[in-house]
Design an enzyme around this catalytic site. Structure first.
Site, mmCIF file in Angstrom:
data_model
loop_
_atom_site.group_PDB
_atom_site.id
_atom_site.type_symbol
_atom_site.label_atom_id
_atom_site.label_comp_id
_atom_site.label_asym_id
_atom_site.label_seq_id
_atom_site.Cartn_x
_atom_site.Cartn_y
_atom_site.Cartn_z
ATOM 1 N N SER A 180 37.673 40.383 49.232
ATOM 2 C CA SER A 180 36.820 39.996 50.472
ATOM 3 C C SER A 180 38.708 40.205 51.261
ATOM 4 C CB SER A 180 35.734 39.662 50.417
ATOM 5 O OG SER A 180 36.381 38.387 49.683
ATOM 6 N N HIS A 208 31.097 43.487 49.687
ATOM 7 C CA HIS A 208 31.844 44.556 50.657
ATOM 8 C C HIS A 208 32.442 46.092 50.617
ATOM 9 C CE1 HIS A 208 33.126 41.126 53.306
ATOM 10 N NE2 HIS A 208 33.358 40.520 52.203
ATOM 11 N N LYS A 239 26.094 42.643 55.915
ATOM 12 C CA LYS A 239 27.528 42.988 56.000
ATOM 13 C C LYS A 239 27.013 44.448 56.580
ATOM 14 C CE LYS A 239 30.221 39.704 52.964
ATOM 15 N NZ LYS A 239 30.690 38.971 53.836
HETATM 16 N N1 PMP Z 1 30.549 37.968 48.162
HETATM 17 C C1 PMP Z 1 31.313 38.942 48.548
HETATM 18 C C2 PMP Z 1 32.040 39.241 47.688
HETATM 19 C C3 PMP Z 1 31.740 38.168 50.428
HETATM 20 O O1 PMP Z 1 32.291 38.415 50.576
HETATM 21 C C4 PMP Z 1 30.038 37.553 50.593
HETATM 22 C C5 PMP Z 1 30.267 37.018 52.268
HETATM 23 N N2 PMP Z 1 31.458 36.364 52.648
HETATM 24 C C6 PMP Z 1 29.455 36.852 49.768
HETATM 25 C C7 PMP Z 1 29.450 37.819 48.454
HETATM 26 C C8 PMP Z 1 27.749 36.266 50.558
HETATM 27 O O2 PMP Z 1 27.384 37.235 51.141
HETATM 28 P P1 PMP Z 1 26.222 36.132 52.112
HETATM 29 O O3 PMP Z 1 27.232 36.453 53.088
HETATM 30 O O4 PMP Z 1 25.223 37.537 52.247
HETATM 31 O O5 PMP Z 1 26.199 34.886 52.234
#
Ligand code: PMP
Length: 391
Positions: A180, A208, A239
């Protein structure tokens, strides 16, 4: 009220270092431009990859669901809060991901925590990439299993970890599909080969990658054609899908087990009808409008290449997440402030979210950005980059 002075001291230190971050309020809908402090700026910091937050089909589905079912669900899923549409969404996700079953969680974060905290015992080991998302790290903190962290995308270190842990009952290797903060793609085919060689299980967090990679945005498993060889796919509905939530796509056994044992699922109220209906509509849009993904990638290539041509260091990004590496935290925050003055909203990411000395402006272009907006953003990057001596 007295009692938290020690916390205030720590916050003051962040202020001294120039990395204290107040929350920034959007005064408009989430789109290619947003209004912040009364000013319309180009949005380069959202995860709204396909622009679905404002897609007419999602709006309409959400409105209809509120009219028919009301605002909330009034219960956790396992007591009285499962609506037909929750299970329809799970079926749609399983079909989309080509898995036997899927289970929706309140967020991607709780999906990772739910899986990792519930599915392993002290006879098992979880083997995790060092740059995996915080929700994977926190899930691992809650497991009774042994932990082994391998160097980022380092297949030699992963193999060594698999050799070291042969006596464990279950070995679960977990990786982000797309990382990310750097935007690089995990070497999933190599990970899967190693796991098959050493009889280990694979879990990928496609937060992502869903809506971004693979046919119709099915994610990294589809991108690498690894269907049936990855045991657990976690995804987010927050996302590219444009709404809120997370999910686990796997077998019926895993789904049933998580329903009974995953505490974030068991003890937290289910998604409101509007959220669930909008997610269902989003999956339809992914299937019906693949041109959105084409546009996302056209914009990504144009923006990334242009930043590189200007002389910026964009790390080893391969996806719409393009970091512009600045290094120093305070300089990075100043860069972000200057961009804002120039009409661009691109947040600085500093320690502890990224390692010290690797502060960055993390940009994400979306399908809804126009060429003109991206050119305007590039102009601003060039001016600020020169002014601050980054290029
Ligand atoms: N996994 C990854 C790799 C992320 O980037 C994120 C979001 N920052 C999440 C999980 C968490 O997802 P959510 O925003 O739906 O809680």
């Amino acid at each position: 009220m007295k009692g938290f002075e020690y916390l205030q001291e720590e916050l003051n230190q962040l202020k001294d270092q120039g990395v204290f971050r107040p929350l920034i309020d959007l005064e408009s809908e989430q789109s290619s431009t947003v209004t912040i402090k009364g000013k319309k700026v180009i949005q380069l910091s959202s995860n709204n990859y396909l622009g679905l937050t404002t897609h007419p089909k999602l709006r309409e589905a959400a409105l209809k669901a509120v009219e028919k079912y009301g605002a909330g669900t009034g219960s956790v899923r396992t007591i009285a809060g499962t609506f037909t549409m929750h299970e329809e969404l799970e079926e749609a996700l399983a079909n989309f991901k080509h898995t036997e079953a899927a289970l929706v969680f309140q967020s991607g974060f709780t999906a990772n925590v739910g899986v990792l905290s519930s599915m392993l015992t002290d006879q098992d080991v979880v083997i995790s990439d060092e740059l995996n998302h915080a929700s994977i790290i926190d899930g691992i903190r809650l497991t009774k299993a042994k932990r082994r962290i391998y160097k980022h995308c380092d297949m030699n270190d992963l193999e060594q970890a698999l050799q070291e842990t042969q006596s464990c009952r279950v070995r679960l290797v977990v990786t982000d599909g797309v990382f990310s903060m750097d935007g690089n793609i995990a070497p999933l085919p190599d990970i899967v080969d190693l796991c098959e060689k050493y009889d280990a299980l694979v879990m990928v967090d496609d937060a992502h990658a869903s809506g971004v990679l693979g046919k119709n945005g099915r994610g990294t498993v589809d991108h690498f054609n690894l269907h049936g060889r990855v045991h657990i796919q976690v995804g987010t509905l927050s996302k590219a899908i444009g709404v809120l939530g997370g999910y686990v796509a796997s077998t019926q056994t895993v789904r049933d087990y998580l329903i009974h044992r995953a505490r974030p699922f068991l003890f937290s109220t289910s998604h409101p009808p509007a959220v669930t209906a909008a997610c269902l509509a989003a999956i339809e849009v992914l299937l019906e409008e693949p041109e959105l993904i084409d546009r996302l990638w056209d914009n990504t290539k144009f923006f990334k290449n242009s930043l590189q041509q200007l002389g910026f260091d964009t790390g080893n990004s391969e996806t719409p997440i393009t970091p512009v590496i600045i290094g120093d935290g305070a300089k990075c925050m100043r860069f972000s402030d200057e961009l804002f003055e120039a009409g661009i909203f691109a947040q600085g990411i500093v320690y502890p979210t990224v390692p010290k000395g690797s502060a960055r402006i993390r940009t994400i272009v979306t399908a809804s950005h126009s060429k003109r907006e991206l050119e305007q953003a590039l102009d601003a990057f060039e001016k600020v980059g020169k002014k601050l001596g980054v290029i």
